[in-house]
Motif scaffolding. Structure first.
Motif, PDB file in Angstrom:
ATOM      1  N   HIS A   7       0.857  -1.191   0.000  1.00  0.00           N
ATOM      2  CA  HIS A   7       0.000   0.000   0.000  1.00  0.00           C
ATOM      3  C   HIS A   7       0.891   1.238   0.000  1.00  0.00           C
ATOM      4  N   PRO A   8       0.700   2.147  -0.957  1.00  0.00           N
ATOM      5  CA  PRO A   8       1.621   3.281  -1.099  1.00  0.00           C
ATOM      6  C   PRO A   8       1.622   4.261   0.074  1.00  0.00           C
ATOM      7  N   ARG A   9       0.567   4.235   0.892  1.00  0.00           N
ATOM      8  CA  ARG A   9       0.479   5.203   1.995  1.00  0.00           C
ATOM      9  C   ARG A   9       0.776   4.589   3.359  1.00  0.00           C
ATOM     10  N   SER A  10       1.031   3.297   3.406  1.00  0.00           N
ATOM     11  CA  SER A  10       1.176   2.618   4.687  1.00  0.00           C
ATOM     12  C   SER A  10       2.636   2.451   5.076  1.00  0.00           C
ATOM     13  N   ASN A  11       2.934   2.745   6.336  1.00  0.00           N
ATOM     14  CA  ASN A  11       4.278   2.590   6.868  1.00  0.00           C
ATOM     15  C   ASN A  11       4.211   1.993   8.268  1.00  0.00           C
ATOM     16  N   ILE A  12       4.909   0.880   8.474  1.00  0.00           N
ATOM     17  CA  ILE A  12       4.966   0.277   9.805  1.00  0.00           C
ATOM     18  C   ILE A  12       6.155   0.893  10.542  1.00  0.00           C
ATOM     19  N   LYS A  13       5.848   1.629  11.588  1.00  0.00           N
ATOM     20  CA  LYS A  13       6.910   2.327  12.311  1.00  0.00           C
ATOM     21  C   LYS A  13       7.629   1.419  13.294  1.00  0.00           C
ATOM     22  N   ALA A  14       6.872   0.527  13.955  1.00  0.00           N
ATOM     23  CA  ALA A  14       7.512  -0.369  14.929  1.00  0.00           C
ATOM     24  C   ALA A  14       6.556  -1.496  15.274  1.00  0.00           C
ATOM     25  N   ILE A  15       7.113  -2.555  15.871  1.00  0.00           N
ATOM     26  CA  ILE A  15       6.328  -3.729  16.229  1.00  0.00           C
ATOM     27  C   ILE A  15       6.775  -4.235  17.598  1.00  0.00           C
ATOM     28  N   TYR A  16       5.820  -4.806  18.333  1.00  0.00           N
ATOM     29  CA  TYR A  16       6.129  -5.347  19.658  1.00  0.00           C
ATOM     30  C   TYR A  16       5.555  -6.750  19.790  1.00  0.00           C
ATOM     31  N   ASP A  17       6.289  -7.608  20.486  1.00  0.00           N
ATOM     32  CA  ASP A  17       5.779  -8.916  20.883  1.00  0.00           C
ATOM     33  C   ASP A  17       6.500  -9.327  22.164  1.00  0.00           C
ATOM     34  N   ILE A  18       5.768 -10.006  23.038  1.00  0.00           N
ATOM     35  CA  ILE A  18       6.361 -10.480  24.288  1.00  0.00           C
ATOM     36  C   ILE A  18       7.402 -11.564  24.033  1.00  0.00           C
ATOM     37  N   ASN A  19       7.261 -12.276  22.900  1.00  0.00           N
ATOM     38  CA  ASN A  19       8.207 -13.320  22.511  1.00  0.00           C
ATOM     39  C   ASN A  19       9.386 -12.658  21.786  1.00  0.00           C
ATOM     40  N   THR A  20      10.480 -12.446  22.503  1.00  0.00           N
ATOM     41  CA  THR A  20      11.598 -11.687  21.940  1.00  0.00           C
ATOM     42  C   THR A  20      12.283 -12.412  20.776  1.00  0.00           C
ATOM     43  N   ASP A  21      12.278 -13.745  20.803  1.00  0.00           N
ATOM     44  CA  ASP A  21      12.873 -14.490  19.689  1.00  0.00           C
ATOM     45  C   ASP A  21      12.078 -14.283  18.409  1.00  0.00           C
ATOM     46  N   ARG A  22      10.760 -14.398  18.520  1.00  0.00           N
ATOM     47  CA  ARG A  22       9.915 -14.183  17.342  1.00  0.00           C
ATOM     48  C   ARG A  22       9.987 -12.723  16.886  1.00  0.00           C
ATOM     49  N   LEU A  23      10.044 -11.811  17.835  1.00  0.00           N
ATOM     50  CA  LEU A  23      10.141 -10.390  17.489  1.00  0.00           C
ATOM     51  C   LEU A  23      11.421 -10.115  16.707  1.00  0.00           C
ATOM     52  N   ARG A  24      12.521 -10.685  17.159  1.00  0.00           N
ATOM     53  CA  ARG A  24      13.793 -10.503  16.458  1.00  0.00           C
ATOM     54  C   ARG A  24      13.721 -11.112  15.055  1.00  0.00           C
ATOM     55  N   GLU A  25      13.108 -12.287  14.959  1.00  0.00           N
ATOM     56  CA  GLU A  25      13.001 -12.976  13.662  1.00  0.00           C
ATOM     57  C   GLU A  25      12.244 -12.126  12.640  1.00  0.00           C
ATOM     58  N   ILE A  26      11.104 -11.576  13.052  1.00  0.00           N
ATOM     59  CA  ILE A  26      10.262 -10.866  12.093  1.00  0.00           C
ATOM     60  C   ILE A  26      10.825  -9.482  11.767  1.00  0.00           C
ATOM     61  N   THR A  27      11.450  -8.839  12.734  1.00  0.00           N
ATOM     62  CA  THR A  27      12.026  -7.516  12.450  1.00  0.00           C
ATOM     63  C   THR A  27      13.248  -7.630  11.538  1.00  0.00           C
ATOM     64  N   GLU A  28      14.036  -8.667  11.743  1.00  0.00           N
ATOM     65  CA  GLU A  28      15.190  -8.870  10.866  1.00  0.00           C
ATOM     66  C   GLU A  28      14.755  -9.262   9.457  1.00  0.00           C
ATOM     67  N   LYS A  29      13.707 -10.055   9.368  1.00  0.00           N
ATOM     68  CA  LYS A  29      13.226 -10.498   8.053  1.00  0.00           C
ATOM     69  C   LYS A  29      12.700  -9.339   7.227  1.00  0.00           C
ATOM     70  N   TYR A  30      12.005  -8.386   7.870  1.00  0.00           N
ATOM     71  CA  TYR A  30      11.364  -7.297   7.121  1.00  0.00           C
ATOM     72  C   TYR A  30      12.020  -5.934   7.343  1.00  0.00           C
ATOM     73  N   GLY A  31      13.116  -5.899   8.072  1.00  0.00           N
ATOM     74  CA  GLY A  31      13.811  -4.646   8.281  1.00  0.00           C
ATOM     75  C   GLY A  31      13.015  -3.636   9.089  1.00  0.00           C
ATOM     76  N   LEU A  32      12.346  -4.111  10.139  1.00  0.00           N
ATOM     77  CA  LEU A  32      11.499  -3.256  10.956  1.00  0.00           C
ATOM     78  C   LEU A  32      12.148  -2.929  12.294  1.00  0.00           C
ATOM     79  N   LYS A  33      11.634  -1.896  12.926  1.00  0.00           N
ATOM     80  CA  LYS A  33      12.095  -1.514  14.253  1.00  0.00           C
ATOM     81  C   LYS A  33      11.223  -2.216  15.295  1.00  0.00           C
ATOM     82  N   SER A  34      11.836  -2.701  16.368  1.00  0.00           N
ATOM     83  CA  SER A  34      11.084  -3.297  17.474  1.00  0.00           C
ATOM     84  C   SER A  34      11.134  -2.368  18.680  1.00  0.00           C
ATOM     85  N   VAL A  35      10.165  -2.553  19.586  1.00  0.00           N
ATOM     86  CA  VAL A  35      10.147  -1.836  20.858  1.00  0.00           C
ATOM     87  C   VAL A  35       9.989  -2.860  21.974  1.00  0.00           C
ATOM     88  N   ASP A  36      10.351  -2.470  23.193  1.00  0.00           N
ATOM     89  CA  ASP A  36      10.327  -3.437  24.295  1.00  0.00           C
ATOM     90  C   ASP A  36       9.079  -3.344  25.153  1.00  0.00           C
TER      91      ASP A  36
END
Length: 317
Positions: A26-55
């Motif tokens: 979508h040309p107007r959509s931007n994911i600024k950051a993502i959070y998950d309690i599962n830090t392993d899964r959070l690291r996996e998905i942020t590295e895969k898509y180049g996203l920022k995570s928060v704690d």
């Protein structure tokens, strides 16, 4: 075209990954950051898509640049996080079911209604081209008078192979009634009105922690029967079919996307429907609603009314 929309995602499971892919298309959509309690899964998905995570998800709620929160955690955790999102006055997309009980769903709906925010849910079928064609056929009078609505769901396995998680097979949060039948209850009520007079025969396994094995249920919508028939662990490929019968014509929606129609004396004919990414359409409608434009939104009221029927089917009201 409108301004770009920044989104924060709470939950990094399979649904979140689909939302990320839709956002990237979508040309107007931007994911600024993502959070998950599962830090392993959070690291996996942020590295895969180049996203920022928060704690902490509160970091997303406190970020003034974030326009929309997408809540994609298991149903048991919707209510407490949702109330924090609503308190932060963020526009809000919630996964279905809306909550883990009708009381929770009702409070979420009531609070959201009083807020000057867009609140929507991901009921994907309503954003598909096949559903749009169903609405068109009904508006044209294709079926004549409505005489019956049916849903049939036959599941080879529950949970399915791609749904291996801690909650999808639990009696508290999971099961095919909550996960799948929910979609067709929502569609039925959106198309024809509120379902009433629900009676249900449901078969549970001996283990009190495990979700239902089968269901046979009936309700009424505007004096017309609505029948539900679902069963797990059958010796066949999974098959879902939503059927609308009328005096002049009938409509079948098979396996989410295939649309078949028939008239008196004719066999079912498959229509050529070219489906697109429904989540892109969902995001687009939410963005338009935020801009004050006409939009198709399944709001929390619709989610609450759907949840009421699901609890009746499960015998939990």
């Amino acid at each position: 075209m409108g301004k770009n929309m920044n989104m924060g995602i709470i939950g990094a499971g399979v649904v979140a990954e689909r939302v990320i892919n839709a956002s990237n298309n979508h040309p107007r959509s931007n994911i600024k950051a993502i959070y998950d309690i599962n830090t392993d899964r959070l690291r996996e998905i942020t590295e895969k898509y180049g996203l920022k995570s928060v704690d902490s998800y509160n970091t997303l709620l406190e970020d003034e640049d974030i326009d929309i929160i997408y809540l994609a955690v298991p149903p048991k955790y919707h209510y407490p996080i949702a109330m924090d999102i609503l308190k932060a006055d963020k526009h809000f997309i919630c996964e279905k079911p809306l909550a883990n009980s009708t009381d929770e769903a009702k409070e979420m709906y009531k609070v959201a209604k009083d807020k000057n925010i867009v609140h929507g849910m991901n009921f994907p079928t309503v954003y598909m081209k096949a559903y749009e064609k169903i609405e068109e056929l009904l508006a044209e009078g294709f079926i004549g008078d409505l005489v019956r609505v049916e849903f049939q769901g036959y599941f080879t396995h529950w949970p399915r192979p791609w749904q291996q998680n801690d909650w999808i097979t639990s009696r508290e949060q999971g099961g095919f009634v909550r996960e799948v039948v929910t979609h067709y209850i929502q569609m039925t009520q959106r198309l024809f009105g509120n379902i009433e007079d629900v009676s249900s025969f449901i078969d549970y396994p001996e283990n009190p922690q495990i979700s239902e094995k089968s269901i046979i249920a009936r309700g009424m919508v505007k004096g017309v029967p609505v029948l539900i028939n679902g069963v797990t662990d059958v010796g066949m490929e999974e098959e879902l079919c939503f059927k609308i019968f009328g005096t002049e014509g009938s409509i079948y929606l098979k396996n989410w996307r295939e649309l078949w129609i028939a008239t008196k004396g004719t066999a079912l004919e498959k229509l050529d429907i070219k489906e697109e990414n429904h989540l892109v359409d969902l995001l687009d409608n939410v963005f338009r609603a935020i801009a004050g434009e006409e939009a198709k939104i399944i709001d929390f009221e619709e989610g609450y009314k759907t949840h009421m029927i699901i609890e009746k089917l499960l015998g939990e009201e």
